[in-house]
Design an enzyme around this catalytic site. Structure first.
Site, short mmCIF file in Angstrom:
data_model
loop_
_atom_site.label_atom_id
_atom_site.label_comp_id
_atom_site.label_asym_id
_atom_site.label_seq_id
_atom_site.Cartn_x
_atom_site.Cartn_y
_atom_site.Cartn_z
N CYS A 2 -0.36 59.32 6.11
CA CYS A 2 -0.12 59.16 7.54
C CYS A 2 1.10 58.27 7.74
O CYS A 2 1.67 57.73 6.78
CB CYS A 2 -1.33 58.52 8.22
SG CYS A 2 -2.91 59.34 7.86
N ARG A 3 1.49 58.09 8.97
CA ARG A 3 2.55 57.17 9.37
C ARG A 3 2.06 56.40 10.58
O ARG A 3 1.35 56.94 11.43
CB ARG A 3 3.84 57.90 9.73
CG ARG A 3 4.42 58.84 8.66
CD ARG A 3 5.22 58.09 7.59
NE ARG A 3 4.37 57.54 6.55
CZ ARG A 3 4.82 56.80 5.53
NH1 ARG A 3 6.10 56.51 5.44
NH2 ARG A 3 3.99 56.36 4.61
#
Length: 286
Positions: A2-3
């Protein structure tokens, strides 16, 4: 993976964080440069604080780049603390209750990484969650379980110690089940005043995490950047990967460390998991 990004400082319009930088989180949802995957399209979420007692959240399973409501809503919310997360699911299903950030009372929590061997360790970890907290778990993700373990071990009183205990428990249970890569994590959590961020992995090869240089220095380095004139000296941004290509603007969070973004001097300290006093009983023969 994810970011994510975590902002603390002068109230800022959320779309100024999500859309305007050339490598914004929306751009990263399609074109991540440092993530395990280029595309992070399995949902998103934002969390923010205003005059209410608890933070607001907006989460959706749509890709962040494709959600018109996110663009509209984020253009009408200003907040001194903003969490934003784009998801690349690696195990748990794509559903709204598995999107970050997660909320409990005044607290928000988001995570990039995984709990290794979740199918083997999940039962033992779930049984370690305080019974009074267990009914609040809504989804099936490893991150939400991680959050409620941290709450069980005192997140609301001492976030670093609680996260160290939660990670210590995860690694201890994983070892009993023969799982070597117990946890991979960059984590952010906040109570609406301070923000705590963590970078750690059991194999000492953690996902990327950066914090912004102090605003006075950035004004000297980049006087052309108009947004800096609107921010207080204490404003700070922590990101999975830089949202602008600005020399001198970003500093890597060291391996096995945590930071505190707070009024006054921010802090950066070592992160050392510890097995909590409350142990999980593993059935004999495992």
């Amino acid at each position: 993976m994810c970011r994510w990004l975590a902002y603390s400082g002068s109230p800022i319009r959320i779309n100024d964080l999500l859309y305007k930088p050339e490598h914004s989180l929306i751009d990263q949802s399609l074109h991540s440069k440092l993530g395990a995957e280029t595309t992070n399209g399995d949902g998103f979420g934002i969390g923010w604080y205003d005059e209410e007692g608890t933070p607001g959240i907006y989460r959706c399973i749509e890709p962040a780049w494709n959600d018109r409501n996110l663009r509209d809503v984020s253009g009408h919310i200003r907040s001194p603390i903003v969490f934003a997360h784009i998801r690349a699911a690696i195990g748990s299903v794509v559903q709204e209750t598995n999107c970050h950030p997660f909320r409990h009372g005044r607290w928000l929590f988001m995570h990039n990484g995984y709990v290794g061997g979740l199918q083997d360790v999940k039962r033992d970890l779930v049984l370690a969650v305080d019974p009074s907290l267990y009914p609040s778990i809504e989804g099936s993700s490893d991150t939400e379980l991680f959050f409620y373990l941290a709450l069980t071990f005192g997140l609301e009183d001492d976030p670093p110690a609680a996260v160290e205990a939660a990670v210590g428990l995860i690694e201890d249970v994983a070892a009993k089940h023969g799982v070597e890569d117990a946890i991979q994590m960059t984590v952010a959590t906040t109570n609406g005043t301070n923000v705590w961020v963590f970078r750690y992995s059991s194999v000492q090869n953690s996902r990327s995490l950066f914090f912004s240089t102090d605003v006075p220095t950035l004004r000297e380095l980049h006087p052309e950047l108009e947004v800096l004139a609107t921010l207080s000296d204490e404003s700070r941004l922590v990101v999975s990967e830089p949202i602008r290509d600005l020399p001198g603007a970003w500093n890597e969070v060291p391996e096995s460390s945590y930071g505190i973004v707070q009024p006054g001097q921010d802090e950066l300290r070592p992160f050392t998991p510890r097995v909590p006093a409350r142990r999980v009983a593993v059935p004999s023969g495992v």
